[in-house]
Scaffold this active site. Structure first.
Site, PDB file in Angstrom:
ATOM      1  N   GLU A 435      35.919  42.704  49.726  1.00 55.37           N
ATOM      2  CA  GLU A 435      35.962  43.333  48.139  1.00 55.37           C
ATOM      3  C   GLU A 435      35.471  42.274  47.136  1.00 55.37           C
ATOM      4  O   GLU A 435      36.069  41.052  46.941  1.00 55.37           O
ATOM      5  CB  GLU A 435      37.440  43.803  48.023  1.00 55.37           C
ATOM      6  CG  GLU A 435      37.572  44.095  46.414  1.00 55.37           C
ATOM      7  CD  GLU A 435      39.143  44.393  46.281  1.00 55.37           C
ATOM      8  OE1 GLU A 435      39.793  44.029  46.988  1.00 55.37           O
ATOM      9  OE2 GLU A 435      39.388  44.745  44.971  1.00 55.37           O
ATOM     10  N   ASP A 508      41.722  42.347  48.108  1.00 52.54           N
ATOM     11  CA  ASP A 508      42.743  41.680  47.321  1.00 52.54           C
ATOM     12  C   ASP A 508      44.064  42.424  47.739  1.00 52.54           C
ATOM     13  O   ASP A 508      44.336  43.531  48.216  1.00 52.54           O
ATOM     14  CB  ASP A 508      42.638  42.070  45.942  1.00 52.54           C
ATOM     15  CG  ASP A 508      41.334  41.169  44.936  1.00 52.54           C
ATOM     16  OD1 ASP A 508      41.036  40.496  46.131  1.00 52.54           O
ATOM     17  OD2 ASP A 508      40.926  41.636  44.373  1.00 52.54           O
ATOM     18  N   ASP A 510      46.190  43.626  46.019  1.00 55.13           N
ATOM     19  CA  ASP A 510      46.716  44.476  44.710  1.00 55.13           C
ATOM     20  C   ASP A 510      46.394  46.005  44.961  1.00 55.13           C
ATOM     21  O   ASP A 510      45.930  46.413  45.984  1.00 55.13           O
ATOM     22  CB  ASP A 510      46.168  43.916  43.423  1.00 55.13           C
ATOM     23  CG  ASP A 510      44.778  44.092  43.486  1.00 55.13           C
ATOM     24  OD1 ASP A 510      44.254  44.728  44.393  1.00 55.13           O
ATOM     25  OD2 ASP A 510      44.252  43.718  42.584  1.00 55.13           O
ATOM     26  N   ASP A 512      44.361  47.952  43.847  1.00 55.28           N
ATOM     27  CA  ASP A 512      42.910  48.302  43.744  1.00 55.28           C
ATOM     28  C   ASP A 512      42.495  47.969  45.387  1.00 55.28           C
ATOM     29  O   ASP A 512      41.707  48.553  46.055  1.00 55.28           O
ATOM     30  CB  ASP A 512      42.006  47.526  42.938  1.00 55.28           C
ATOM     31  CG  ASP A 512      42.118  48.393  41.736  1.00 55.28           C
ATOM     32  OD1 ASP A 512      42.458  49.699  41.588  1.00 55.28           O
ATOM     33  OD2 ASP A 512      41.458  47.697  40.833  1.00 55.28           O
TER      34      ASP A 512
END
Ligand code: 0RA
Length: 648
Positions: A435, A508, A510, A512
């Site tokens: 990403e 990541d 997180d 997203d």
């Protein structure tokens, strides 16, 4: 484990005849190489033990003697499975000269010897036998109500601890098995409610009229759910489609027997674009398909074409509906019983028996025809939907031909963004889908370029759940991935051309990142299920924290691990200086850190994605990626359950 194989717990009264010794050798083999029998010793294997026992009770239900099964997760991770079947026989086994129950519990594959002629579960990892559960249990107790008495026996790690005892009189029949898995063998202790519930629900759908109760007694507030579906597969399809918009109210459903093969089928179209066909042989989810699925597909395509032509439902008479056209937005469940199933494929979940194709084909043809004749409005709706799909497909094909000399998917050039590895042997090559550009840069510097390729994803990845195939293929990121993989697409797909045997999604830690990961998994699930089935898709696990004390450091994945690491590194001394770094994204790690934590095969953690539970995978992806906001909000069990731990 080794402690026990050298010094088995023994019943002092037990006399070991030569046949006992072979028995023990058999079960010790299971303990030495448990993965051979139950797949693995992680979460999946642990849950397989429960399935194994429940499947035995289901067999008893299939034979017509049992209609109630209760599964309890007790405190201390003890499992109890209770049924009201005939009870495992307790009389003397003629050849073995000891109680049949003892034979079933201690001899590998002994169960099947008793009841020939039923459709035993015997594919994949299932049907390995109760003795395997016994061998892998710290202890196991069985109580059989039969012949007027409750009989009982206890085992530890497969060894008989007490002779078969008569406890008390009883007028009922049934079997109750309680066990505690041997956590010297299993790496994971906790049973997951969701995993067990999904499986029990599936079994209940496939065996209508059988009540399966699941109870969780581990917490003060006891959780319980009862699965009972009188409608069988019809209710299964309804359940699968309940996150979607059905195209017709009435579900197509029929069952019967053809040439001695019992067949059940239910189907319903929805307004979406995905096909979701679940197939079962003897209650085993055949995720790799096989002859029964081929028969079904052939029948569906032919029957709908004939029906449409006969009733003048095709605008132009020369139009034919392709297989893809008739399966767009189709949800179907097919269940067949095969006396001697041949299971093939990577996960032994592909039916090989060639005779089944024609049997299913003609059965489905007849049933579907009859349904369409009797329900012309539904028939018309379905054909309209298929025709639209055919038109869209044709238009997309023409557009592609006009605009592209050579489609990017066929091009020999690898995408420019790809930093390829130097090795050419796919079995050692890895492709990291990363990403963002900055993480892509770090990964590129940190990698071992001999066998690790990096593909940074920067643009938006299309939500493949909501788009038809032509749109999906117009998405740049998707095209780049397909080209890099090198194995073609759809009808041109060829697994042997896959350029990397590990495709690792690295996003990541997180929200997203989770979103991008799910988009990618959705894409692979819908368009490259072969890659998942063959174990090529992985999720990289970047750590969330670095804990550093002096020169010692630890990378950890959650708060619990963080606290444990602090305790360990400081020896519990709260005055010691601890530095904690929280990584918000991959981009915050330098190349060496990224290598050490997420890419180095020696130290990284990878999760291998599997497709064991196709039914819930479809639901999960529909919920996560579909239009409805409500179910998505309800979907709080956000941990990817279709993901299994691999090389920790
Ligand atoms: C062997 C033979 C028979 C039943 C069973 C096994 C049996 C096994 C399990 C495991 C869990 N529940 C079970 N219930 C039954 C048939 C015995 C007969 O002919 O009466």
């Amino acid at each position: 484990m080794s402690e026990n194989s050298t010094k088995p717990p023994q019943d002092p009264k037990a006399t070991y005849t030569s046949s006992n010794i072979t028995v023990l050798k058999g079960l010790d083999a299971v303990r030495k190489r448990p993965a051979m029998y139950i797949g693995d010793v992680s979460k999946r294997g642990l849950h397989h033990l429960v399935y194994e026992i429940v499947d035995n009770s289901i067999d008893e239900a299939l034979a017509g003697y049992c209609n109630k099964i209760k599964v309890t997760i007790e405190k201390d991770n003890i499992i109890t499975v209770e049924d009201n079947g005939r009870g495992i026989p307790v009389d003397m086994h003629k050849d073995e000269k000891r109680p049949a129950l003892e034979v079933v519990m201690t001899v590998l594959h002994a169960g099947g010897k008793f009841d020939k002629g039923t459709y035993k579960v015997s594919g994949g990892l299932h049907g390995v036998g109760l003795s395997v559960v016994n061998a892998l249990s710290e202890w196991l107790e069985v109580e059989v109500s039969r012949d007027g008495y409750v009989h009982q026996q206890r085992y530890e790690r497969g060894h008989i601890m007490t002779p078969l005892k008569k406890l008390r009189e009883t007028p009922t029949t049934g079997t109750t098995i309680s066990y505690r898995a041997d956590f010297e063998i299993f790496k994971v202790q906790e049973y997951e409610w969701e995993i067990l519930a999904e499986r029990m629900r599936e079994s209940a759908f496939l065996n209508k009229g059988v009540t399966i109760e699941l109870v969780d007694e581990r917490t003060d507030e006891i959780q319980a759910e009862t699965f009972l579906y009188e409608g069988g597969l019809l209710e299964f399809v309804k359940y699968l489609n309940d996150t979607k918009q059905p195209l017709h109210e009435k579900i197509v459903a029929f069952e019967g027997e053809k040439e001695g093969v019992p067949i059940e089928i239910a189907l319903q179209y929805n307004s979406g674009y995905q096909e979701n066909i679940l197939t079962y042989v003897n209650s085993i989810n055949t995720i790799e398909g096989g002859s029964h699925l081929s028969g079904f597909r052939t029948a569906l395509t032919r029957t709908l074409n004939t029906y449409a032509a006969k009733n003048g439902l095709l605008k132009k008479n020369d139009v034919t509906l392709s297989g893809d056209d008739v399966r767009e937005g189709l949800t179907a469940v097919l269940s067949v019983k095969v006396a001697e199933p041949q299971f093939e494929g990577q996960t032994k979940t592909k039916l090989g028996n060639s005779e089944i194709k024609g049997v299913v084909d003609s059965f489905v043809s007849d049933g579907l025809n009859e349904f369409l004749e009797q329900n012309p409005t539904v028939g018309k709706r379905i054909v309209e939907k298929c025709t639209l799909s055919a038109q869209a497909r044709e238009a997309a094909r023409k557009a592609r031909e006009l605009t592209r000399r050579k489609s990017a998917l066929e091009s020999l050039n690898l995408p420019g963004k790809l930093s390829d590895c130097s090795a050419k042997d796919p079995s050692i090559c890895e492709l990291y889908l990363v990403e963002g550009d900055s993480a892509g840069g770090s990964a590129k510097q940190g990698r071992d370029r001999r066998y690790q390729a990096i593909l940074p994803l920067r643009g938006k990845i299309i939500n493949t759940e909501k788009a038809r195939i032509d749109k999906v293929l117009n998405n740049n990121e998707i095209r780049t991935i397909i080209t890099a993989l090198g194995a073609g697409f759809k009808e041109d797909f060829d697994l042997t051309r896959l350029r990397y045997h590990k495709v690792i999604i690295m996003t990541d830690a997180d929200v997203d990142g989770a979103h991008i990961r799910t988009l990618l998994l959705t894409f692979f699930f819908r368009y490259f299920p072969e890659l998942i089935i063959n174990g090529h898709i992985y999720i990289g696990m970047p750590p969330l924290y670095r804990v550093k004390v002096g020169k010692q450091e630890r990378y950890v994945y959650d708060e619990l691990e963080r606290e444990a690491a602090i305790k360990q590194l400081t020896n519990g001394n709260s005055d010691t200086k601890v530095s904690i770094q929280r990584y918000k994204g991959l981009g915050e790690m330098n190349p060496e850190q990224l290598w050490k934590t997420t890419m180095d095969p020696e130290t990284r953690t990878l999760m291998q994605v599997n497709l064991e539970d196709a039914a819930s995978s479809d639901r999960i992806f529909t919920i996560l990626m579909g239009d409805d906001v409500e179910p998505r909000r309800d979907f709080i069990t956000s941990h990817a359950r279709y993901v299994e731990n691999l090389d920790i």
